[in-house]
Design an enzyme around this catalytic site. Structure first.
Site, PDB file in Angstrom:
ATOM      1  N   LYS A 187       0.851  -1.194   0.000  1.00  0.00           N
ATOM      2  CA  LYS A 187       0.000   0.000   0.000  1.00  0.00           C
ATOM      3  C   LYS A 187       0.885   1.241   0.000  1.00  0.00           C
ATOM      4  O   LYS A 187       0.712   2.133  -0.812  1.00  0.00           O
ATOM      5  CB  LYS A 187      -0.900  -0.034   1.231  1.00  0.00           C
ATOM      6  CG  LYS A 187      -2.076   0.882   1.156  1.00  0.00           C
ATOM      7  CD  LYS A 187      -2.843   0.862   2.457  1.00  0.00           C
ATOM      8  CE  LYS A 187      -4.146   0.139   2.276  1.00  0.00           C
ATOM      9  NZ  LYS A 187      -5.041   0.301   3.432  1.00  0.00           N
ATOM     10  N   GLU A 193      10.939  -3.887   4.238  1.00  0.00           N
ATOM     11  CA  GLU A 193      11.178  -5.247   3.746  1.00  0.00           C
ATOM     12  C   GLU A 193      10.805  -5.349   2.269  1.00  0.00           C
ATOM     13  O   GLU A 193      11.546  -5.906   1.443  1.00  0.00           O
ATOM     14  CB  GLU A 193      10.331  -6.263   4.538  1.00  0.00           C
ATOM     15  CG  GLU A 193      10.681  -6.375   6.002  1.00  0.00           C
ATOM     16  CD  GLU A 193       9.963  -5.353   6.887  1.00  0.00           C
ATOM     17  OE1 GLU A 193       9.413  -4.355   6.356  1.00  0.00           O
ATOM     18  OE2 GLU A 193       9.968  -5.542   8.112  1.00  0.00           O
ATOM     19  N   GLY A 247      -4.803  -3.775   5.223  1.00  0.00           N
ATOM     20  CA  GLY A 247      -3.904  -4.807   4.692  1.00  0.00           C
ATOM     21  C   GLY A 247      -4.380  -6.221   4.994  1.00  0.00           C
ATOM     22  O   GLY A 247      -4.451  -7.076   4.104  1.00  0.00           O
ATOM     23  N   ARG A 248      -4.736  -6.485   6.244  1.00  0.00           N
ATOM     24  CA  ARG A 248      -5.083  -7.861   6.626  1.00  0.00           C
ATOM     25  C   ARG A 248      -6.451  -8.288   6.114  1.00  0.00           C
ATOM     26  O   ARG A 248      -6.831  -9.451   6.273  1.00  0.00           O
ATOM     27  CB  ARG A 248      -4.984  -8.004   8.147  1.00  0.00           C
ATOM     28  CG  ARG A 248      -5.781  -6.986   8.927  1.00  0.00           C
ATOM     29  CD  ARG A 248      -5.371  -6.939  10.391  1.00  0.00           C
ATOM     30  NE  ARG A 248      -6.045  -5.894  11.146  1.00  0.00           N
ATOM     31  CZ  ARG A 248      -5.622  -4.641  11.244  1.00  0.00           C
ATOM     32  NH1 ARG A 248      -4.534  -4.265  10.604  1.00  0.00           N
ATOM     33  NH2 ARG A 248      -6.284  -3.753  11.964  1.00  0.00           N
ATOM     34  N   GLU A 333      -3.492  -8.402  14.950  1.00  0.00           N
ATOM     35  CA  GLU A 333      -3.302  -7.013  14.532  1.00  0.00           C
ATOM     36  C   GLU A 333      -4.626  -6.255  14.665  1.00  0.00           C
ATOM     37  O   GLU A 333      -4.633  -5.045  14.903  1.00  0.00           O
ATOM     38  CB  GLU A 333      -2.770  -6.940  13.085  1.00  0.00           C
ATOM     39  CG  GLU A 333      -2.189  -5.578  12.727  1.00  0.00           C
ATOM     40  CD  GLU A 333      -1.339  -5.599  11.450  1.00  0.00           C
ATOM     41  OE1 GLU A 333      -0.133  -5.858  11.539  1.00  0.00           O
ATOM     42  OE2 GLU A 333      -1.889  -5.340  10.368  1.00  0.00           O
ATOM     43  N   HIS A 364       2.691 -34.131  17.309  1.00  0.00           N
ATOM     44  CA  HIS A 364       4.012 -34.668  17.633  1.00  0.00           C
ATOM     45  C   HIS A 364       4.927 -33.568  18.144  1.00  0.00           C
ATOM     46  O   HIS A 364       6.143 -33.687  18.095  1.00  0.00           O
ATOM     47  CB  HIS A 364       4.592 -35.365  16.396  1.00  0.00           C
ATOM     48  CG  HIS A 364       3.715 -36.489  15.946  1.00  0.00           C
ATOM     49  ND1 HIS A 364       3.786 -37.752  16.480  1.00  0.00           N
ATOM     50  CD2 HIS A 364       2.670 -36.507  15.083  1.00  0.00           C
ATOM     51  CE1 HIS A 364       2.860 -38.518  15.932  1.00  0.00           C
ATOM     52  NE2 HIS A 364       2.161 -37.779  15.084  1.00  0.00           N
ATOM     53  N   LYS A 492       7.644   0.543  12.984  1.00  0.00           N
ATOM     54  CA  LYS A 492       8.204   0.886  11.670  1.00  0.00           C
ATOM     55  C   LYS A 492       9.052   2.153  11.785  1.00  0.00           C
ATOM     56  O   LYS A 492      10.134   2.246  11.213  1.00  0.00           O
ATOM     57  CB  LYS A 492       7.085   1.128  10.645  1.00  0.00           C
ATOM     58  CG  LYS A 492       6.364  -0.125  10.196  1.00  0.00           C
ATOM     59  CD  LYS A 492       5.347   0.232   9.117  1.00  0.00           C
ATOM     60  CE  LYS A 492       4.549  -0.977   8.667  1.00  0.00           C
ATOM     61  NZ  LYS A 492       3.511  -0.678   7.701  1.00  0.00           N
TER      62      LYS A 492
END
Ligand code: F6P
Length: 526
Positions: A187, A193, A247-248, A333, A364, A492
């Site tokens: 966005k 990153e 975003g999510r 978030e 396991h 950030k």
């Protein structure tokens, strides 16, 4: 809030009742149906009086008005003064002014996806390098993993999210740049990153194909077209992201461009229509039968009224392996907040710690703690009845494992039963007596099971929309805003400051530990 006091009083009552007894008495009211899926809550401490108290609380919180505001395009994200319009990407919303523009942009992306899929970009797209992080990554990853068999004739998607260049190296290993389309999804187009991986991708393409040809292999999804263009994407290859889609919650938007290309328009529209059916259910169903709203009530009940701090998502379908990762961002978030946003304030601790794994691998690993440990978690099994990729025996084993885990967590095992079992196996009495207490399982550990009949584009869309609406409704019940993320923003900003400090810039006033860490990093990267 008066209704919340009644919820707490129900919690007090239920705390004194055995879950095994409650489960034994549970009837069909604990089995909830919604489009493409059902939820079995028959192993939860949620009986009729508790459910009624929760519904009264949801009514006092005026959850129905919040749902109406969401689907009316009203400002449900108060701290940023925005609506949340992710649902409109799946259909509906004709009365919301912003929706026309969103539709036009989706049509442009769909046309590009068709072109890319049919070789119309001037090269055959065999690989899509999808670069993004957080909401620009986790939803597309889950959908690709779940549905990639449906797109067998299309290209493959490789994902790259981490700033660690090893991730880029893995994503491009064995990939031919001449048949790769790199799509950067961001966005802001300045998430460090993603910006770093975007630069690596351009270099990788330019080294192999030359700078001019490299640009033909770039596309971007972003609300910052200038930055995307400066990176190298042509203006006709930049597709907007709407500010009103967080975003999510964005996989349905142009963020899903890679999926549209790789899976094709039919699969994509099935995915959207499954979600749209869940939207209609959430929008139009009274609270007493509204499954996302009831799951939200269950969340507030378990994690606040009864105080269980975590929820463990166990995906017993390998194709849903990425579901826990997706839900961690969606729920934590959204609801990892402490600032009140609703009249009536907070009712107690908000969103739980959400974690999990793909079944049966967790069995396991960490299931030991779930069975016998001293920390509580609410388990959530997610199963698809058609699991096993056509192999009935193995599909059956997967389901049997899921059901067995849930049953064992509820029923437990007494030391006496364990001792009798050992004796029946021929273990000598002294050993049996000594070992039995270690085999004791308290039981009474709650779980729900979400059941898909068939893992398909439609049911995956419905499942993801179910979780989105549950998250929103739970936020409303807790009294917070599920659509902002100021905590993440803070990190950030600090990362930018520290990056400069490590490079040799001013360190500023910092705690001694951070100062020491910066000093150490400077020796390598300064
Ligand atoms: O992690 C915080 C966040 O803002 C997420 O909400 C978002 O999905 C992600 O960063 C990526 O942001 P962008 O799309 O701007 O690169």
């Amino acid at each position: 809030m008066e209704s919340w006091k009644k919820v707490l009083s129900q919690a007090g009552r239920v705390s004194g009742v055995s879950l095994k007894d409650m489960a034994a008495a549970a009837d069909d009211a604990a089995f909830w149906r919604a489009p493409s899926l059902a939820v079995d809550c028959g192993k939860q401490p949620l009986d009729k009086p508790a459910m009624e108290a929760l519904e009264a609380f949801a009514a006092e919180r005026d959850l129905p008005s919040s749902i109406a505001r969401l689907f009316g395009g009203g400002p449900v994200n108060a701290s940023e003064n925005r609506p949340a319009l992710h649902w409109a990407l799946r259909g509906g919303g004709e009365d919301v002014p912003a929706v026309d523009e969103m539709r036009a942009s989706a049509a442009k992306a769909a046309a590009f996806a068709d072109l890319a899929r049919s070789g119309g970009l001037g090269f055959e797209v065999k690989t899509i390098l999808h670069i993004g992080i957080g909401g620009s990554d986790l939803g597309p990853r889950l959908v690709w993993d779940a549905l990639r068999d449906y797109g067998s004739e299309g290209p493959t998607i490789r994902f790259c999210a981490n700033v660690d260049p090893e991730d880029f190296a893995d994503a491009t290993a064995g990939v031919d740049p001449s048949t790769t389309l790199a799509i950067v999804v961001s966005k802001s187009f300045k998430t460090p990153e993603t910006a770093s991986n975007a630069a690596l991708a351009r270099e990788w393409l330019a080294d192999a194909l030359g700078a001019q040809e490299a640009d033909r292999h770039l596309a971007a999804v972003s609300s910052a077209p200038d930055r995307a263009q400066a990176w190298g994407a042509g203006p006709d290859r930049i597709f907007p992201m709407d500010e009103a889609v967080g975003g999510r919650y964005s996989v349905w938007s142009n963020v899903g461009l890679s999926l549209q290309i790789a899976l094709g328009a039919d699969v994509w529209s099935g995915f959207l229509s499954g979600a749209a059916a869940m939207d209609a259910h959430f929008r139009d169903t009274p609270l007493s039968d509204n499954v996302p709203a009831k799951l939200a009530m269950l969340d507030v009940w378990m994690h606040t009224a009864l105080g269980v701090p975590s929820r463990t998502v166990l995906a017993y379908a390998h194709r849903l392996a990425k579901l826990p990762d997706f839900l961690q961002q969606l729920e934590m978030e959204s609801n990892g907040k402490s600032a009140a946003d609703q009249p009536g304030g907070l009712v107690g601790p908000t969103g739980p710690i959400v974690w999990g794994s793909v079944g049966t691998l967790g069995q396991h690993s960490f299931h030991q703690l779930l069975h016998q440990g001293m920390r509580e978690s609410v388990m959530e099994f997610v199963v698809a009845l058609d699991s096993g990729a056509g192999d009935k025996v193995r599909g059956r084993a997967l389901l049997a494992n899921a059901f067995a885990q849930a049953e064992a967590m509820l029923a437990g095992r007494t030391a006496a039963a364990a001792e009798a079992q050992l004796l029946a196996q021929g273990v000598d009495p002294e050993t049996a007596e000594a070992r039995a207490p270690h085999m004791h399982m308290e039981g009474g550990r709650p779980s729900s099971t979400i059941i898909l009949d068939h893992l398909s584009p439609e049911s995956l869309g419905a499942l993801m929309a179910l979780y989105e609406h549950r998250t929103f409704a739970a936020g409303v019940l807790w009294g917070i805003n599920p659509f902002d993320q100021w905590g993440v923003e803070r990190g950030k900003v600090l990362a930018e400051e520290l990056d400069e400090a490590i490079a040799g810039g001013a360190v500023g006033e910092r705690d001694p530990s951070t100062q020491r860490l910066v000093d150490m990093a400077r020796k390598r990267h300064g």
